[in-house]
Design an enzyme around this catalytic site. Structure first.
Site, PDB file in Angstrom:
ATOM      1  N   GLU A  85      22.755   7.844 -41.650  1.00  0.00           N
ATOM      2  CA  GLU A  85      24.124   8.127 -41.521  1.00  0.00           C
ATOM      3  C   GLU A  85      24.312   9.796 -41.634  1.00  0.00           C
ATOM      4  O   GLU A  85      24.145  10.073 -42.755  1.00  0.00           O
ATOM      5  CB  GLU A  85      24.986   7.506 -42.317  1.00  0.00           C
ATOM      6  CG  GLU A  85      26.600   7.500 -41.773  1.00  0.00           C
ATOM      7  CD  GLU A  85      27.457   6.379 -42.518  1.00  0.00           C
ATOM      8  OE1 GLU A  85      27.209   5.471 -43.006  1.00  0.00           O
ATOM      9  OE2 GLU A  85      28.745   6.947 -42.788  1.00  0.00           O
ATOM     10  N   LYS A 280      31.881   0.516 -49.539  1.00  0.00           N
ATOM     11  CA  LYS A 280      30.646   0.785 -48.592  1.00  0.00           C
ATOM     12  C   LYS A 280      30.308   2.355 -48.675  1.00  0.00           C
ATOM     13  O   LYS A 280      29.275   2.695 -48.658  1.00  0.00           O
ATOM     14  CB  LYS A 280      31.109   0.302 -47.310  1.00  0.00           C
ATOM     15  CG  LYS A 280      30.209   0.638 -46.175  1.00  0.00           C
ATOM     16  CD  LYS A 280      29.885   1.802 -45.668  1.00  0.00           C
ATOM     17  CE  LYS A 280      28.886   2.048 -44.550  1.00  0.00           C
ATOM     18  NZ  LYS A 280      28.416   3.214 -44.084  1.00  0.00           N
ATOM     19  N   ASP A 296      14.797  -1.946 -54.838  1.00  0.00           N
ATOM     20  CA  ASP A 296      15.406  -3.078 -53.784  1.00  0.00           C
ATOM     21  C   ASP A 296      16.868  -2.671 -53.626  1.00  0.00           C
ATOM     22  O   ASP A 296      17.814  -3.315 -54.491  1.00  0.00           O
ATOM     23  CB  ASP A 296      14.991  -4.333 -54.436  1.00  0.00           C
ATOM     24  CG  ASP A 296      15.329  -5.359 -53.608  1.00  0.00           C
ATOM     25  OD1 ASP A 296      15.943  -5.448 -52.809  1.00  0.00           O
ATOM     26  OD2 ASP A 296      14.944  -6.607 -54.000  1.00  0.00           O
ATOM     27  N   HIS A 393      32.743  14.215 -40.303  1.00  0.00           N
ATOM     28  CA  HIS A 393      31.826  13.337 -39.741  1.00  0.00           C
ATOM     29  C   HIS A 393      31.166  13.641 -38.210  1.00  0.00           C
ATOM     30  O   HIS A 393      30.057  13.446 -38.113  1.00  0.00           O
ATOM     31  CB  HIS A 393      32.622  12.088 -39.437  1.00  0.00           C
ATOM     32  CG  HIS A 393      31.511  10.808 -39.065  1.00  0.00           C
ATOM     33  ND1 HIS A 393      30.492  10.238 -40.059  1.00  0.00           N
ATOM     34  CD2 HIS A 393      31.419  10.120 -38.033  1.00  0.00           C
ATOM     35  CE1 HIS A 393      29.845   9.332 -39.394  1.00  0.00           C
ATOM     36  NE2 HIS A 393      30.411   9.191 -38.223  1.00  0.00           N
TER      37      HIS A 393
HETATM   38  C1  MEV Z   1      31.730   5.638 -43.858  1.00  0.00           C
HETATM   39  O1  MEV Z   1      30.232   5.397 -44.094  1.00  0.00           O
HETATM   40  C2  MEV Z   1      32.316   5.533 -45.345  1.00  0.00           C
HETATM   41  C3  MEV Z   1      33.786   5.514 -45.682  1.00  0.00           C
HETATM   42  O2  MEV Z   1      34.343   4.835 -44.549  1.00  0.00           O
HETATM   43  C4  MEV Z   1      34.059   5.408 -46.686  1.00  0.00           C
HETATM   44  C5  MEV Z   1      35.425   5.196 -47.095  1.00  0.00           C
HETATM   45  O3  MEV Z   1      36.291   4.917 -46.264  1.00  0.00           O
HETATM   46  O4  MEV Z   1      35.834   5.457 -48.255  1.00  0.00           O
HETATM   47  C6  MEV Z   1      34.305   6.904 -44.975  1.00  0.00           C
END
Ligand code: MEV
Length: 438
Positions: A85, A280, A296, A393
């Site tokens: 990513e 995430k 792992d 991003h």
């Molecule tokens: C993207 O990979 C992760 C985010 O969505 C985490 C978040 O929203 O806190 C930017």
């Protein structure tokens, strides 16, 4: 066309590739060439990778990046991260730099207990099973002595074995619930070997136990396996500084930033839809280091999310507060990791990643991984509560978009210059390139 095959695993690598190429590709020679293009030039290294799994046809690249300037418990480190990513490594590096001037990260391992279970069926009087267990408990240790000898030399071993009555959840269902200290290894093989021996001992001893009826003697072992849920294998990572010190270019008003940041964390604490995305983001950092160090990541993912739901509702892994004008942001995660055994001594890049981390113990690796997770979470929340996530991003993603087009160096330079001051989107880039090409 027949798309099934028998005895595939017994075919040679060439035969496997030919079968795949001729069965699924309109241009088989091109597919074969691409598969082989990703082979390692050194046949020994390729063989090593071929042997990791069955039916290997090629290697699947994921970039290995590094995030420098991580000040953790007073010492600087560069953290290796394997991830695809675009913005993750950049975000980690940015968070590292930010916190390096504000006291750095503090990380502490709270406990390191691993868990394994023998699941079995016993049809009979529970009091008799309790008595039997007490009488044979030592035998479990004796029968696993050859397995535990080396682990004990390293200071680990079996911590305890308990008999658990689960008949309230499922008729006749019981467990041997064992806890382990596996020191610097993740311990999956060690734990599973011990458990399989426990199961054998349990079955054999039950057959000999005079107080059991014939039915009671016939204990049915369902399975013996470690648990990837390790709520007593916890590491904590934390950053803190005076609220006023949070200021910088994108954060002109530190008080407002701190309260918006805390609100964002509180939302993840109470709202599962947000908590999953919030976590995430933490896993972006955690998985990347876990993968780079040969651990792992599926086990870690499963265990971490179970932990996030431990109070009956899925919630944030991280927390934030202001107390006496001090902003504190922290997380606690369960991480069963190893720095010996498994892939750690086999994969050359894993060895490299571990050496970059100055050959950490498993506890030290837990700290690096938790810090990477917290840094990632900080970077995400900081963007989300200030500029929004897309700006950074898309800046990182621009390279991916450009890679989809045939453009020369001068064009790349012009495009990057233009999008420094214009919002980046796929269509805006496509239009700009079309104009350039005119
Ligand atoms: C993207 O990979 C992760 C985010 O969505 C985490 C978040 O929203 O806190 C930017």
């Amino acid at each position: 066309m027949n798309k099934t095959v028998s005895g595939f695993s017994k075919l040679s690598k060439e035969e496997k590739i030919n079968w795949i190429a001729n069965t699924y590709f309109s241009a088989p020679q091109e597919a074969i060439a691409l598969i082989k293009k990703y082979w390692n030039a050194d046949p020994k290294i390729q063989q090593l990778h071929d042997d990791f799994i069955e039916n290997t046809i090629s290697n699947f690249y994921i970039p290995l990046g590094v995030a420098p300037n991580f000040l953790i418990n007073g010492k600087y480190s560069t953290i290796p991260m394997a991830i695809e990513e675009s913005s993750v490594v950049a975000a980690a590096a940015k968070a590292a730099k930010y916190w390096a001037t504000r006291g750095g990260f503090k990380a502490t391992v709270i406990n390191t207990e691993k868990i394994g279970q023998v699941h079995f069926i016993y049809k009979g009087e529970i009091e008799k099973l309790d008595l039997f267990f007490l009488q044979v408990k030592n035998k479990f240790y004796e029968d696993t002595a050859s397995l535990t000898k080396n682990m004990q030399k390293r200071g680990g071993g079996i911590l305890d074995i308990a008999l658990i009555d689960k008949t309230n959840s499922l008729p006749n269902y019981f467990q041997l619930h064992a806890t382990f200290d596996t020191k610097d290894s993740m311990g999956a093989n060690f734990i599973n070997s011990c458990l399989e021996q426990f199961a054998k001992t349990l079955k054999e001893e039950a057959l000999k136990y005079a107080l059991f009826s014939e039915t009671e003697k016939d204990i049915q072992i369902v399975m013996s396996i470690l648990s990837n849920y390790v709520p007593n294998c916890i590491v904590r990572a934390e950053v803190s500084c005076p609220v006023a010190a949070l200021s910088e270019k994108n954060i002109p008003n530190s008080q407002e930033f701190a309260s918006r940041f805390i609100q964002a964390v509180q939302i993840a604490e109470v709202e599962p839809f947000r908590a999953v995305t919030h976590n995430k983001g933490i896993m972006n950092g955690i998985d990347a280091v876990v993968l780079a160090t040969g651990n792992d990541f599926r086990a870690v993912e499963a265990g971490v999310h179970a932990y996030a739901a431990r109070n009956g509702k899925y919630s944030s892994l991280s927390h934030a507060k202001i107390e006496n004008d001090i902003f504190t942001f922290w997380l606690e995660v369960p991480l069963a990791l190893g720095t010996v055994g498994g892939l750690t001594s086999l994969h050359p890049l894993v060895k490299l990643a571990l050496e970059m981390l100055e050959n950490p113990s498993a506890e030290e690796l837990m700290q690096f991984v938790a810090v990477a997770g917290l840094a990632q979470n900080f970077a995400a929340l900081r963007s989300l509560t200030t500029t929004g996530i897309q700006e950074g991003h898309m800046k990182m993603h621009l390279n991916n978009i450009l890679n989809q087009f045939e453009i020369n160096e001068t064009e790349t330079h012009l495009i990057k210059k233009h999008f420094k001051t214009h919002p980046i989107s796929h269509s805006a880039v496509v239009d700009f390139i079309a104009n350039l090409k005119k």
